[in-house]
Enzyme design. Structure first.
Site, mmCIF file in Angstrom:
data_model
loop_
_atom_site.group_PDB
_atom_site.id
_atom_site.type_symbol
_atom_site.label_atom_id
_atom_site.label_comp_id
_atom_site.label_asym_id
_atom_site.label_seq_id
_atom_site.Cartn_x
_atom_site.Cartn_y
_atom_site.Cartn_z
ATOM 1 N N GLU A 141 32.434 54.968 40.720
ATOM 2 C CA GLU A 141 33.551 54.042 40.576
ATOM 3 C C GLU A 141 34.885 54.740 40.881
ATOM 4 O OE1 GLU A 141 33.497 50.600 39.272
ATOM 5 O OE2 GLU A 141 31.447 50.857 40.018
ATOM 6 N N LYS A 181 33.947 70.936 39.784
ATOM 7 C CA LYS A 181 33.899 70.525 41.185
ATOM 8 C C LYS A 181 35.165 70.912 41.954
ATOM 9 C CE LYS A 181 30.317 67.086 40.736
ATOM 10 N NZ LYS A 181 29.825 65.730 40.996
ATOM 11 N N ILE A 219 41.821 53.596 32.682
ATOM 12 C CA ILE A 219 41.015 52.417 33.034
ATOM 13 C C ILE A 219 39.799 52.308 32.104
ATOM 14 C CG2 ILE A 219 39.745 51.280 34.913
ATOM 15 C CD1 ILE A 219 42.717 51.809 35.558
ATOM 16 N N GLU A 239 36.829 51.801 29.683
ATOM 17 C CA GLU A 239 36.576 50.875 28.579
ATOM 18 C C GLU A 239 35.573 51.509 27.628
ATOM 19 O OE1 GLU A 239 35.056 46.999 29.661
ATOM 20 O OE2 GLU A 239 35.007 46.348 27.571
ATOM 21 N N TYR A 299 44.385 38.087 37.155
ATOM 22 C CA TYR A 299 44.154 37.675 38.546
ATOM 23 C C TYR A 299 44.248 36.153 38.648
ATOM 24 C CZ TYR A 299 41.652 42.137 37.957
ATOM 25 O OH TYR A 299 41.281 43.394 37.588
ATOM 26 N N GLU A 353 46.268 37.593 24.012
ATOM 27 C CA GLU A 353 45.010 37.063 23.490
ATOM 28 C C GLU A 353 44.923 37.357 21.997
ATOM 29 O OE1 GLU A 353 42.560 39.256 26.231
ATOM 30 O OE2 GLU A 353 42.039 40.775 24.756
ATOM 31 N N HIS A 413 36.681 42.046 24.555
ATOM 32 C CA HIS A 413 37.577 43.189 24.384
ATOM 33 C C HIS A 413 37.491 43.698 22.944
ATOM 34 C CE1 HIS A 413 40.334 41.692 27.862
ATOM 35 N NE2 HIS A 413 39.389 42.505 28.302
#
Lengths: 379, 293
Positions: free
Chosen positions: B20, B43, B96, B98, B160, B210, B248
């Site tokens: 991702e 890495k 980002i 979650e 969106y 919300e 959420h």
């Protein structure tokens, strides 16, 4: 994750919070055996996650074996505000001199843990606040510093605790805070916090809520079950890694993204419908996940119609369409579907659906039209 | 102008070598964002389609002058990665990821609060898009164009949805900021509304909230006292039952606290118009700014 009393008490014991000695039982015989081992009098307590157990007859004192059997028989299988009692906690009866209230809560507003203490225990928090707003003493703790002895002293003195109990009550609060942090709890509540005739401080009840996101650090807690509150669809969804909440209506809902699904429930309700569930198929929903989700939604016999509300971002509408086509190939839904596909690859998704010509599947292009349509179809 | 991310953003991605992480880093670069480096312990020395990878944030900052971090690592490593980015001197951290444990978020928040020059957006958020300038995160940029509406939201797809309705009505965005759906967001509605208030390009602010917590109620008070620009709000979760987490981690009505009803009423009491559904938000925006197209 809300724990049952006995599960919370297990965590308390682990962190040195004194609790009465007790045993878990799932049958009358087990309960009687537990009572015999503990010695009378014992208290037989229904294990359901709901307030007012005592008033509903779910907590009874037994003075001998016959009473233990009688109460266990009465309480097992009892319905307490919609929850069936499947489990009992049998515990040594306590000698109650005073009842306090103590809690550590995750204060999202202040972004700090908050410790609370009151001398008015045994009633619910709202009732305490109503009776005497000054009776609840509260204190925020810096999570980088942790709970210090002075925190305990301040709370105890400010709550008006008797001088000989300042230390033990402070120590109790420190251990509750330790439980809160070590177990990744969102709430640790003891009501009542008991002072016995011999001036011992004991947690008589335990209300603990754990953070689901931290369960990977607590494999033992992740195994806790609450059979009375389990819903077959929710269990099925959990096993499949789907975010599902059961509701009491008849319109099945699937969407992508928690906010959009919540909004979809609201819009369906505004259109006069009653959603049967919340289901977030997640970002990047693949066809397989969609098929799996449809099975969960349709396993609820109340469902009369299903609404798919997809706004494709990472989720591609063509993938959702493929998932739905696949689902229809595997199961015959028997109820109408309304599908709203918008966003990434929506044209392709709608084309696929039109081509597949699935029975009783209606496409709409806006969320509001889709909500109105599904309400109409659910009848 | 825009807020938080723009052409000066120099992005370093923690977790860039993951599936991702790679996908979205390249997506952000294709949009025009300067993705200057990535971090994956062990890495260092590799690259992802020409983006150099380092073992630590400190090296990435030294070598590539990164000023913004995007956190894309799994939940159990995310809090540590945020703290490392802050320690390396990064000023904007966009998380980002979650599923970060709430107590980890609490410690991170209280630690970062001691450093006035760092800002965390997220976790559990879709990131920040300043159309035409930079995209940091997973917001599908093709739906949005440059304009004068600033959007701040706790939800991704709902953003969106609302953004798309605004776009169809001819509106573009100065910036779209996802603050995330977790119990302890690094930035609150108020933090972002302050930025929009100061941003000359932003003429209207859309707040999408919300159930759960009291961030919307706090924002209502702030708007009444400190915001001169019009604000339109939307609240999701009127039908959510108490005690249930609605997707959420932060979306939960606790007892009688955190309901959508209470939030909408708090906002309306302070003169903020609240749309009953995403379409109505766009309609109110049109009314306030005058029809476009």
């Amino acid at each position: 994750m809300d724990l049952l009393e006995y599960q919370g008490k297990q965590l308390f014991s682990k962190h040195g919070v004194p609790v009465p000695d007790g045993r878990h039982a799932t049958s009358v015989d087990e309960a009687v055996e537990a009572a015999q081992e503990l010695g009378y009098p014992v208290v037989i307590k229904a294990q359901v996650q709901i307030g007012g157990r005592g008033k509903a007859g779910g907590i009874k004192l037994a003075k001998d074996k016959a009473e233990a059997r009688e109460h266990a028989e009465a309480i097992l299988g009892m319905d307490i505000r919609g929850l069936t009692v499947h489990e009992l906690w049998v515990e040594q009866a306590s000698d109650i001199a005073e009842e306090y209230y103590a809690a550590v809560v995750f204060d999202r507003g202040a972004k700090k843990p908050m410790a609370m203490l009151s001398r008015m225990g045994g009633m619910d928090v709202e009732a305490i606040a109503e009776e005497d707003p000054t009776a609840m003493v509260k204190l925020h703790v810096d999570p980088l510093l942790g709970f210090q002895d002075f925190h305990g002293r301040r709370l105890a003195f400010d709550a008006g605790i008797a001088p000989d109990l300042i230390r033990p009550v402070g120590a109790m609060l420190a251990r509750l805070y330790e439980t809160f942090v070590a177990e990744d709890a969102m709430l640790v509540e003891v009501n009542p916090l008991l002072v016995t005739g011999s001036r011992d401080v004991v947690a008589l009840d335990a209300k603990v809520t754990l953070d689901d996101n931290a369960l990977y650090r607590h494999p033992d807690s992740a195994e806790f079950r609450n059979v009375s509150a389990e819903n077959p669809q929710e269990r099925m969804a959990k096993e499949r890694g789907l975010t599902y909440v059961s509701l009491d209506g008849n319109i099945g809902i699937l969407g992508n993204g928690a906010g959009l699904v919540m909004s979809t429930l609201d819009v369906v309700a505004q259109a006069g419908g009653r959603p049967a569930n919340f289901l977030d198929a997640g970002g990047g929903s693949k066809a397989e996940a969609i098929t799996s989700a449809v099975e969960v939604i349709l396993s609820n016999p109340e469902v009369r119609a299903v609404l798919f509300n997809i706004f494709g971002g990472i989720t591609r509408c063509d993938e959702v369409a493929r998932g739905l086509i696949e689902a229809f190939a595997q199961i015959e839904p028997g109820v109408p579907f309304v599908v709203r596909l918008d966003g990434t690859n929506d044209v392709e998704g709608r084309r696929l659906l039109a081509e597949a010509n699935l029975p009783n599947v209606h496409t709409e292009s806006t969320m509001l039209d889709a909500a109105n349509r599904v309400v109409e179809l659910a009848g | 102008m825009a807020v938080l991310v723009d052409r000066d953003t120099r992005l370093c991605v923690s977790g860039i070598t993951g599936r991702e992480g790679t996908f979205h880093s390249l997506n952000n670069r294709n949009y025009g964002t300067q993705v200057v480096s990535g971090v994956t312990p062990g890495k260092g020395g590799q690259d992802v389609e020409g983006i150099p990878v380092f073992d630590t944030f400190h090296r990435a900052v030294e070598e590539t002058g990164a000023n913004t971090a995007m956190i894309f690592v799994p939940p159990r490593f995310a809090a540590d990665s945020i703290l490392e980015a802050e320690d390396a001197g990064i000023e904007l951290i966009v998380a980002i990821t979650e599923g970060i444990p709430a107590h980890d978020e609490l410690r991170v928040y209280n630690h970062l609060a001691r450093n006035p020059s760092v800002r965390l957006v997220g976790p559990n958020c879709p990131g920040i898009l300043s159309p035409g300038k930079a995209n940091v995160g997973i917001i599908p940029a093709s739906f949005f164009k440059e304009g004068n509406v600033g959007v701040v939201s706790r939800s991704g797809t709902l953003t969106y949805q609302i953004g798309n309705e605004l776009a169809q009505s001819g509106f573009g965005n100065s910036s779209i900021v996802g603050i995330g759906g977790d119990p302890v967001p690094g930035s609150s509605f108020i933090d972002i509304i302050e930025l929009f208030e100061a941003d000359p390009e932003t003429e209207l602010i859309v707040l999408s909230g919300e159930i759960g917590g009291d961030a919307e109620e706090r924002a209502a008070d702030h708007i009444a006292e400190h915001v001169s620009k019009p604000v339109v709000a939307y609240i999701a979760g009127f039908t959510a039952p108490p005690g249930k987490t609605m997707g959420h981690a932060g979306a939960i009505v606790s007892g009688s606290a955190g309901t959508a009803q209470a939030k909408a009423e708090a906002l309306e009491a302070k003169g903020v118009r609240v749309g009953r559904n995403p379409t109505q938000v766009a309609e109110i925006a049109i009314e306030v700014l005058g029809a476009r197209v």
